[in-house]
Scaffold this motif. Sequence first.
Motif, short mmCIF file in Angstrom:
data_model
loop_
_atom_site.label_atom_id
_atom_site.label_comp_id
_atom_site.label_asym_id
_atom_site.label_seq_id
_atom_site.Cartn_x
_atom_site.Cartn_y
_atom_site.Cartn_z
N ALA A 223 8.10 -44.41 -6.77
CA ALA A 223 9.20 -44.46 -7.73
C ALA A 223 10.49 -44.93 -7.06
O ALA A 223 11.23 -45.74 -7.62
CB ALA A 223 9.40 -43.10 -8.38
N ILE A 224 10.75 -44.42 -5.85
CA ILE A 224 11.95 -44.83 -5.13
C ILE A 224 11.88 -46.32 -4.79
O ILE A 224 12.86 -47.05 -4.95
CB ILE A 224 12.11 -43.98 -3.85
CG1 ILE A 224 12.44 -42.53 -4.21
CG2 ILE A 224 13.20 -44.57 -2.94
CD1 ILE A 224 12.49 -41.60 -3.02
N LEU A 225 10.72 -46.74 -4.34
CA LEU A 225 10.54 -48.14 -3.95
C LEU A 225 10.77 -49.09 -5.12
O LEU A 225 11.40 -50.13 -4.97
CB LEU A 225 9.14 -48.34 -3.37
CG LEU A 225 8.81 -49.73 -2.82
CD1 LEU A 225 9.73 -50.07 -1.64
CD2 LEU A 225 7.35 -49.82 -2.39
N THR A 226 10.28 -48.70 -6.29
CA THR A 226 10.40 -49.59 -7.46
C THR A 226 11.76 -49.47 -8.15
O THR A 226 12.04 -50.20 -9.09
CB THR A 226 9.29 -49.26 -8.48
OG1 THR A 226 9.35 -47.87 -8.83
CG2 THR A 226 7.93 -49.60 -7.92
N HIS A 227 12.59 -48.53 -7.68
CA HIS A 227 13.92 -48.38 -8.27
C HIS A 227 15.02 -48.52 -7.21
O HIS A 227 16.12 -47.99 -7.38
CB HIS A 227 14.05 -47.01 -8.94
CG HIS A 227 13.25 -46.85 -10.19
ND1 HIS A 227 11.91 -46.52 -10.19
CD2 HIS A 227 13.61 -46.98 -11.50
CE1 HIS A 227 11.48 -46.44 -11.44
NE2 HIS A 227 12.48 -46.71 -12.25
N LEU A 228 14.74 -49.27 -6.17
CA LEU A 228 15.73 -49.40 -5.10
C LEU A 228 17.03 -50.05 -5.55
O LEU A 228 18.07 -49.87 -4.92
CB LEU A 228 15.14 -50.22 -3.94
CG LEU A 228 14.32 -49.43 -2.90
CD1 LEU A 228 13.77 -50.36 -1.85
CD2 LEU A 228 15.19 -48.34 -2.25
N ASP A 229 16.99 -50.77 -6.67
CA ASP A 229 18.21 -51.42 -7.16
C ASP A 229 18.95 -50.56 -8.19
O ASP A 229 20.00 -50.95 -8.68
CB ASP A 229 17.87 -52.78 -7.78
CG ASP A 229 16.95 -52.65 -8.98
OD1 ASP A 229 16.11 -51.73 -8.98
OD2 ASP A 229 17.07 -53.46 -9.93
N ASP A 230 18.38 -49.39 -8.52
CA ASP A 230 18.96 -48.52 -9.55
C ASP A 230 19.68 -47.36 -8.88
O ASP A 230 19.09 -46.33 -8.56
CB ASP A 230 17.84 -48.01 -10.47
CG ASP A 230 18.37 -47.27 -11.69
OD1 ASP A 230 19.52 -46.82 -11.65
OD2 ASP A 230 17.61 -47.15 -12.68
N THR A 231 20.97 -47.52 -8.68
CA THR A 231 21.76 -46.52 -7.96
C THR A 231 21.75 -45.16 -8.65
O THR A 231 21.63 -44.12 -8.00
CB THR A 231 23.22 -47.00 -7.79
OG1 THR A 231 23.21 -48.29 -7.17
CG2 THR A 231 24.02 -46.03 -6.93
N GLU A 232 21.87 -45.16 -9.98
CA GLU A 232 21.90 -43.91 -10.74
C GLU A 232 20.57 -43.15 -10.61
O GLU A 232 20.56 -41.93 -10.46
CB GLU A 232 22.18 -44.19 -12.22
CG GLU A 232 23.65 -44.28 -12.56
CD GLU A 232 24.35 -42.92 -12.42
OE1 GLU A 232 24.01 -41.99 -13.16
OE2 GLU A 232 25.22 -42.81 -11.54
N TYR A 233 19.48 -43.87 -10.68
CA TYR A 233 18.16 -43.25 -10.56
C TYR A 233 17.99 -42.59 -9.18
O TYR A 233 17.56 -41.44 -9.08
CB TYR A 233 17.08 -44.33 -10.76
CG TYR A 233 15.66 -43.82 -10.70
CD1 TYR A 233 15.01 -43.38 -11.85
CD2 TYR A 233 14.96 -43.78 -9.49
CE1 TYR A 233 13.70 -42.92 -11.81
CE2 TYR A 233 13.65 -43.31 -9.43
CZ TYR A 233 13.03 -42.88 -10.59
OH TYR A 233 11.73 -42.42 -10.53
#
Length: 400
Positions: A223-233
């Motif tokens: 999940a972290i890898l696929t959301h590396l561009d999502d600062t809020e997440y």
Amino acid sequence: MTMIPTPDQLLKATGNLSAMVSGSGLADTRPVPRMLIDSGPKRSVYRLAPGREPVDTDPVLLVPPLAVPAFCFDLRRGCSLAEHLVDGGRRAYQLDYGSIAFSDRRLGIEHWIDEVLPRAISAVSADAGGRPVHLVSWCLGGIFSLLTAADQPKLPIASITAVASPIDFTAIPLVAPARPLIDVANGHAFTALYRLLGGAPAPLVRRVFQLTGIDKYVTKPLAILTHLDDTEYLAQIEAVDRFTANMAAYPGRTFGQMYHRFFRSNDLADGVLDLEGRLISLAEVRVPVLVVAGAADTIAPQLAVHRIVDVLTGAADVRFEVAPGGHLGVLTGRRSRETTWKLIDAFVDELMAAPPPPKKAAVAKKTMAKKASVAKKTPAKKTAAAKKTTAPRKRTPPRG
């Protein structure tokens, strides 16, 4: 992040990764400023944003459960109920139990509902000029708030909001696999274990909380890898990790009472808690109550939480709502600002806008005067007969 990242996504991912690796972090976990107004054994009461001008409004007291850090209400900036209340112009307060040590093992549920909550509520009311207090509670904090209101009806409580507070433990799927172990030898082995440990140690509480979301825990790296561009997440994950790392212990006697009365006997499902012969009935709660359940909550599923509505037969008003999120997410997730927090705002605002109920003393005097007048005009025999034939007063059922 898409399979083939755009330049903008790559730039954001690089910045987020740098903050995570360097240790500077992405979550703004600065707490809302606060000032201590009352303290005692396992009780610290804070007024939030003390530097602001006092607002002419009823106070709101945030009541946490045991074994979790009190900053569950102040997880991070942007996902902080405490910040939301202060920014909304409310007079907000926070209750903190502090750390739990082995020396606290003799503290039972009685300590929280006889001492901690009543004294905190009274302190907040006094600090707010004698106004009644709206309790906003989470999980076990909601159960303790309801038990306190039922047991001490004279406390200056304006309303109770219980978020993710289960009372029917047979409706919790996570409990079902453990029930055969709970019933072994009438639970004597388990009782001996928690007495030896002095309760439920913090590492155990932390591990159980993680296991309730085992699917998310296992898939977290992906999940972290696929959301590396999502600062809020990423900031939310970081804040939740900090919350989990600060779990506290349960005092031995309190944990034992919860084990026997909640898990084994499921007392609360009937609305009556037996504390060694002392019965506390939730039917005695008189104040308005808002009950909020998380749509994806596995610790406090909707059915386990909804049971509150059925047992609060004496409350002035009972409302049940379902909001998005799991056990923590329904309280302080990224969508809470538009869901749970709006429900709380609307509930409190409606009660504050309503005219105050007539004073009990005035009502009592009018009733006594009326009875005296009737007694003078009615012969004694007729009055006695009237008492026998009078039908019991019906209670208005609470709204679901």
